[in-house]
Design an enzyme around this catalytic site. Structure first.
Site, PDB file in Angstrom:
ATOM      1  CG  ASP A  59      26.811  61.985  11.686  1.00  0.00           C
ATOM      2  OD1 ASP A  59      26.259  60.893  11.933  1.00  0.00           O
ATOM      3  OD2 ASP A  59      26.208  62.973  11.213  1.00  0.00           O
ATOM      4  CG  PHE A  80      27.202  50.578  22.015  1.00  0.00           C
ATOM      5  CD1 PHE A  80      26.443  49.980  23.010  1.00  0.00           C
ATOM      6  CD2 PHE A  80      28.457  50.055  21.729  1.00  0.00           C
ATOM      7  CE1 PHE A  80      26.915  48.884  23.709  1.00  0.00           C
ATOM      8  CE2 PHE A  80      28.937  48.956  22.428  1.00  0.00           C
ATOM      9  CZ  PHE A  80      28.174  48.372  23.423  1.00  0.00           C
ATOM     10  CB  ALA A  82      21.144  54.753  18.981  1.00  0.00           C
ATOM     11  CB  SER A  84      19.313  56.157  23.425  1.00  0.00           C
ATOM     12  OG  SER A  84      19.662  57.140  24.391  1.00  0.00           O
ATOM     13  CB  THR A  99      21.315  58.715  14.478  1.00  0.00           C
ATOM     14  OG1 THR A  99      21.894  60.012  14.344  1.00  0.00           O
ATOM     15  CG2 THR A  99      22.274  57.819  15.255  1.00  0.00           C
ATOM     16  CB  THR A 124      16.130  48.492  22.477  1.00  0.00           C
ATOM     17  OG1 THR A 124      15.156  48.593  23.506  1.00  0.00           O
ATOM     18  CG2 THR A 124      15.521  49.059  21.189  1.00  0.00           C
ATOM     19  CG  ASP A 125      13.279  45.588  26.064  1.00  0.00           C
ATOM     20  OD1 ASP A 125      13.425  46.785  25.726  1.00  0.00           O
ATOM     21  OD2 ASP A 125      13.085  45.241  27.244  1.00  0.00           O
ATOM     22  CD  GLU A 126      12.003  51.275  24.640  1.00  0.00           C
ATOM     23  OE1 GLU A 126      11.369  52.053  23.919  1.00  0.00           O
ATOM     24  OE2 GLU A 126      12.575  51.634  25.686  1.00  0.00           O
ATOM     25  CE1 TYR A 149      16.153  54.137  20.949  1.00  0.00           C
ATOM     26  CE2 TYR A 149      14.486  52.964  22.218  1.00  0.00           C
ATOM     27  CZ  TYR A 149      15.807  53.118  21.823  1.00  0.00           C
ATOM     28  OH  TYR A 149      16.769  52.244  22.280  1.00  0.00           O
ATOM     29  CE  LYS A 153      18.585  50.651  18.737  1.00  0.00           C
ATOM     30  NZ  LYS A 153      20.047  50.904  18.604  1.00  0.00           N
ATOM     31  CB  VAL A 205       5.471  58.865  38.625  1.00  0.00           C
ATOM     32  CG1 VAL A 205       4.981  57.461  38.273  1.00  0.00           C
ATOM     33  CG2 VAL A 205       6.614  58.794  39.634  1.00  0.00           C
ATOM     34  NE  ARG A 213       9.718  50.908  29.910  1.00  0.00           N
ATOM     35  CZ  ARG A 213       8.424  50.917  29.584  1.00  0.00           C
ATOM     36  NH1 ARG A 213       7.629  49.954  30.003  1.00  0.00           N
ATOM     37  NH2 ARG A 213       7.926  51.870  28.826  1.00  0.00           N
TER      38      ARG A 213
HETATM   39  P1  NAD Z   1      23.155  57.126  24.936  1.00  0.00           P
HETATM   40  O1  NAD Z   1      22.154  58.073  24.386  1.00  0.00           O
HETATM   41  O2  NAD Z   1      23.647  57.291  26.324  1.00  0.00           O
HETATM   42  O3  NAD Z   1      24.441  57.105  23.978  1.00  0.00           O
HETATM   43  C1  NAD Z   1      24.349  57.169  22.588  1.00  0.00           C
HETATM   44  C2  NAD Z   1      25.694  57.667  22.040  1.00  0.00           C
HETATM   45  O4  NAD Z   1      25.611  57.691  20.611  1.00  0.00           O
HETATM   46  C3  NAD Z   1      26.063  59.068  22.501  1.00  0.00           C
HETATM   47  O5  NAD Z   1      27.391  59.098  22.973  1.00  0.00           O
HETATM   48  C4  NAD Z   1      25.904  59.912  21.245  1.00  0.00           C
HETATM   49  O6  NAD Z   1      26.807  61.014  21.190  1.00  0.00           O
HETATM   50  C5  NAD Z   1      26.201  58.897  20.156  1.00  0.00           C
HETATM   51  N1  NAD Z   1      25.587  59.258  18.865  1.00  0.00           N
HETATM   52  C6  NAD Z   1      24.320  59.701  18.647  1.00  0.00           C
HETATM   53  N2  NAD Z   1      24.157  59.943  17.336  1.00  0.00           N
HETATM   54  C7  NAD Z   1      25.327  59.637  16.715  1.00  0.00           C
HETATM   55  C8  NAD Z   1      25.781  59.669  15.369  1.00  0.00           C
HETATM   56  N3  NAD Z   1      24.973  60.088  14.375  1.00  0.00           N
HETATM   57  N4  NAD Z   1      27.032  59.270  15.098  1.00  0.00           N
HETATM   58  C9  NAD Z   1      27.863  58.858  16.087  1.00  0.00           C
HETATM   59  N5  NAD Z   1      27.505  58.828  17.390  1.00  0.00           N
HETATM   60  C10 NAD Z   1      26.241  59.206  17.690  1.00  0.00           C
HETATM   61  O7  NAD Z   1      22.502  55.689  24.714  1.00  0.00           O
HETATM   62  P2  NAD Z   1      22.703  54.341  25.568  1.00  0.00           P
HETATM   63  O8  NAD Z   1      21.661  54.289  26.587  1.00  0.00           O
HETATM   64  O9  NAD Z   1      24.128  54.191  25.928  1.00  0.00           O
HETATM   65  O10 NAD Z   1      22.317  53.283  24.434  1.00  0.00           O
HETATM   66  C11 NAD Z   1      23.318  52.747  23.580  1.00  0.00           C
HETATM   67  C12 NAD Z   1      22.670  51.767  22.621  1.00  0.00           C
HETATM   68  O11 NAD Z   1      22.042  50.726  23.350  1.00  0.00           O
HETATM   69  C13 NAD Z   1      21.577  52.390  21.757  1.00  0.00           C
HETATM   70  O12 NAD Z   1      21.684  51.847  20.468  1.00  0.00           O
HETATM   71  C14 NAD Z   1      20.283  51.968  22.425  1.00  0.00           C
HETATM   72  O13 NAD Z   1      19.250  51.846  21.490  1.00  0.00           O
HETATM   73  C15 NAD Z   1      20.675  50.623  22.984  1.00  0.00           C
HETATM   74  N6  NAD Z   1      19.952  50.190  24.214  1.00  0.00           N
HETATM   75  C16 NAD Z   1      19.879  51.010  25.305  1.00  0.00           C
HETATM   76  C17 NAD Z   1      19.245  50.552  26.468  1.00  0.00           C
HETATM   77  C18 NAD Z   1      19.164  51.400  27.714  1.00  0.00           C
HETATM   78  O14 NAD Z   1      18.499  51.009  28.670  1.00  0.00           O
HETATM   79  N7  NAD Z   1      19.817  52.544  27.782  1.00  0.00           N
HETATM   80  C19 NAD Z   1      18.680  49.281  26.495  1.00  0.00           C
HETATM   81  C20 NAD Z   1      18.756  48.477  25.348  1.00  0.00           C
HETATM   82  C21 NAD Z   1      19.413  48.942  24.221  1.00  0.00           C
HETATM   83  O1  TDX Z   2      10.566  61.170  34.216  1.00  0.00           O
HETATM   84  C1  TDX Z   2      10.219  60.012  33.907  1.00  0.00           C
HETATM   85  N1  TDX Z   2       9.121  59.448  34.497  1.00  0.00           N
HETATM   86  C2  TDX Z   2       8.666  58.211  34.186  1.00  0.00           C
HETATM   87  O2  TDX Z   2       7.664  57.744  34.734  1.00  0.00           O
HETATM   88  C3  TDX Z   2      10.953  59.230  32.941  1.00  0.00           C
HETATM   89  C4  TDX Z   2      12.175  59.790  32.265  1.00  0.00           C
HETATM   90  C5  TDX Z   2      10.496  57.962  32.654  1.00  0.00           C
HETATM   91  N2  TDX Z   2       9.373  57.471  33.245  1.00  0.00           N
HETATM   92  C6  TDX Z   2       8.934  56.111  32.905  1.00  0.00           C
HETATM   93  C7  TDX Z   2       8.805  55.825  31.421  1.00  0.00           C
HETATM   94  C8  TDX Z   2       9.179  54.367  31.329  1.00  0.00           C
HETATM   95  O3  TDX Z   2       8.033  53.553  31.574  1.00  0.00           O
HETATM   96  O4  TDX Z   2       9.956  55.229  33.376  1.00  0.00           O
HETATM   97  C9  TDX Z   2      10.177  54.151  32.463  1.00  0.00           C
HETATM   98  C10 TDX Z   2      11.628  54.189  32.006  1.00  0.00           C
HETATM   99  O5  TDX Z   2      11.782  55.339  31.192  1.00  0.00           O
HETATM  100  P1  TDX Z   2      13.147  55.685  30.442  1.00  0.00           P
HETATM  101  O6  TDX Z   2      14.253  55.727  31.436  1.00  0.00           O
HETATM  102  O7  TDX Z   2      12.905  56.874  29.567  1.00  0.00           O
HETATM  103  O8  TDX Z   2      13.385  54.355  29.588  1.00  0.00           O
HETATM  104  P2  TDX Z   2      12.501  53.608  28.485  1.00  0.00           P
HETATM  105  O9  TDX Z   2      11.549  54.519  27.828  1.00  0.00           O
HETATM  106  O10 TDX Z   2      11.956  52.358  29.115  1.00  0.00           O
HETATM  107  O11 TDX Z   2      13.659  53.217  27.424  1.00  0.00           O
HETATM  108  C11 TDX Z   2      14.951  52.789  27.889  1.00  0.00           C
HETATM  109  O12 TDX Z   2      15.086  51.400  27.817  1.00  0.00           O
HETATM  110  C12 TDX Z   2      15.205  50.807  26.561  1.00  0.00           C
HETATM  111  C13 TDX Z   2      16.070  53.453  27.091  1.00  0.00           C
HETATM  112  O13 TDX Z   2      15.919  54.852  27.156  1.00  0.00           O
HETATM  113  C14 TDX Z   2      16.089  52.967  25.683  1.00  0.00           C
HETATM  114  O14 TDX Z   2      17.200  53.531  24.987  1.00  0.00           O
HETATM  115  C15 TDX Z   2      16.222  51.481  25.682  1.00  0.00           C
HETATM  116  O15 TDX Z   2      16.110  50.990  24.381  1.00  0.00           O
END
Ligand code: NAD
Ligand code: TDX
Length: 341
Positions: A59, A80, A82, A84, A99, A124-126, A149, A153, A205, A213
């Site tokens: 952790d 990475f 987080a 998420s 975390t 993240t851009d968020e 979230y 971040k 939706v 996005r």
């Molecule tokens: P994910 O949720 O798929 O993976 C996160 C991983 O972190 C998991 O394997 C989880 O077990 C691990 N984790 C959680 N808490 C932990 C802790 N306390 N110690 C150690 N490990 C821990 O997320 P993802 O989508 O792969 O995102 C990875 C990173 O990229 C995140 O920091 C997220 O903010 C960032 N990010 C994601 C997106 C996206 O679209 N998914 C976009 C931009 C940035």
């Molecule tokens: O069931 C759904 N229906 C829906 O309309 C879900 C799960 C999402 N949505 C919408 C919400 C968002 O506008 O779709 C868009 C994308 O949703 P997510 O996949 O939950 O992503 P988002 O909230 O945009 O965040 C993602 O991108 C930035 C990642 O989860 C983050 O970790 C990353 O930082």
């Protein structure tokens, strides 16, 4: 070079580990992941016997565990790890702060103590909040997070910046747009659509479906992180995105069409609380300073991604049934609470 990758059993982290082992034949990777519901060792099956990859279940918020890992000698950290998922952060903000903020601070302290050569924070851009109909996020856009979230971040990012300014820690922060590709947990929009459509289940939706996005194929994100890790100027932020904005409803319709499923599966539901309207990244800095550009176009990337999920329905089934966590219980004897899934 020994790289500590945290969160390397998650979606982007596991893609990054696979990418780096292939791209850099001399690098060793220490992969640290707590294996929450989002961590899946099955993502790493293809490198099970690769001696350049070491997996440690730990952790990032645990000071002693991190101390033990850094004491082994680490050159670079790519964080990475987080919580998420935005929807989960609305239900339980506490674990996000633990975390994403406290875990980052524990890593920064260890990185400072052991004098690592680069700490790369994957953000993240968020953190920039929501855009109106025009304009893009640049690295100078003020941080205005709207969800627990994105606030957590942003908190992590500010600590990374502070450790650079106060202690001279060599850092970079990357801020990427929405990723898609293999191994994404099916709580996120694209794998959720695929999983539900294959079972002929309704696709929820949120709101009017017109939120926007900016989608990037995960391998293009990994390539950008690799570049920033090696060539990013210390203390700098780099935005990552491929100028590929789509409304959510467009994404849903595209995936349904490619799966040959009817639009009648679409079900408009109550909007997400605090739902950001639009994200759009200006990647000029990354392109001009480091020469990055995306390789994958959305039209082909989404087809490849759908095919990947179609060809890995066993992976999806084990995620959905929770069986993917059995490996963890077997290998580490850890109790992974069913309530986590
Ligand atoms: P994910 O949720 O798929 O993976 C996160 C991983 O972190 C998991 O394997 C989880 O077990 C691990 N984790 C959680 N808490 C932990 C802790 N306390 N110690 C150690 N490990 C821990 O997320 P993802 O989508 O792969 O995102 C990875 C990173 O990229 C995140 O920091 C997220 O903010 C960032 N990010 C994601 C997106 C996206 O679209 N998914 C976009 C931009 C940035
Ligand atoms: O069931 C759904 N229906 C829906 O309309 C879900 C799960 C999402 N949505 C919408 C919400 C968002 O506008 O779709 C868009 C994308 O949703 P997510 O996949 O939950 O992503 P988002 O909230 O945009 O965040 C993602 O991108 C930035 C990642 O989860 C983050 O970790 C990353 O930082």
């Amino acid at each position: 070079m020994k790289i500590l990758v945290t969160g390397g059993a998650g979606f982007i982290g596991s893609n990054f580990v696979l990418y780096m082992l292939q791209e850099h034949p001399t690098y060793d990777i220490i992969n640290v992941d707590a294996l929450t519901y989002a961590g899946n060792l099955e993502n790493l099956k293809s490198i099970e016997s690769n001696i350049r990859h070491t997996f440690i279940q730990a952790d990032i918020a645990d000071v002693q565990q991190m101390e033990n890992i850094f004491a082994q000698g680490i050159d670079v950290v790519v964080n990475f790890a987080a919580e998420s998922h935005v929807d989960r952060s609305i239900l339980s903000p506490d674990v996000f702060v633990r975390t994403n903020v406290m875990g980052t601070q524990v890593l920064l302290d260890a990185a400072k103590k052991y004098q690592i050569t680069k700490f790369l924070q994957v953000s993240t851009d968020e953190v920039y909040g929501s855009l109106g109909p025009t304009g893009l996020f640049t690295e100078e856009t003020p941080l205005m997070p709207n969800s627990p979230y994105s606030a957590s971040k942003a908190g992590g990012d500010l600590l990374v910046r502070a450790y650079h300014e106060t202690f001279g820690l060599p850092v970079n922060i990357t801020r990427c747009s929405n990723n898609y590709g293999p191994f994404q947990f099916p709580e996120k929009l694209i794998p959720l659509i695929i999983a539900r459509a294959l079972n002929n289940e309704a696709i929820p939706v949120y709101g009017d479906g017109l939120n926007i996005r900016d989608w990037l194929y995960v391998e293009d994100h990994c390539r950008a992180i690799d570049l920033v890790m090696h060539q990013g100027r210390s203390g700098e932020v780099y935005n990552i995105g491929g100028n590929n904005e789509r409304t959510n409803i467009h994404i849903v319709e595209t995936v349904l069409e490619q799966l040959g499923k009817p639009a009648s599966l679409i079900q408009y539901v109550q909007d997400r609380l605090g739902h950001d309207r639009r994200y759009g990244i200006d990647p000029t800095k990354l392109q001009t300073e480091l020469g990055w550009k995306p390789v994958h176009h959305f039209e082909t990337g989404i087809k490849e991604t759908i095919n990947w999920y179609l060809n890995h329905q066993d992976w999806m089934a084990r995620v959905q049934s929770g069986a993917y966590q059995d490996d963890v219980k077997l290998q580490y004897g850890k109790q992974v609470g069913d309530s986590d899934v």
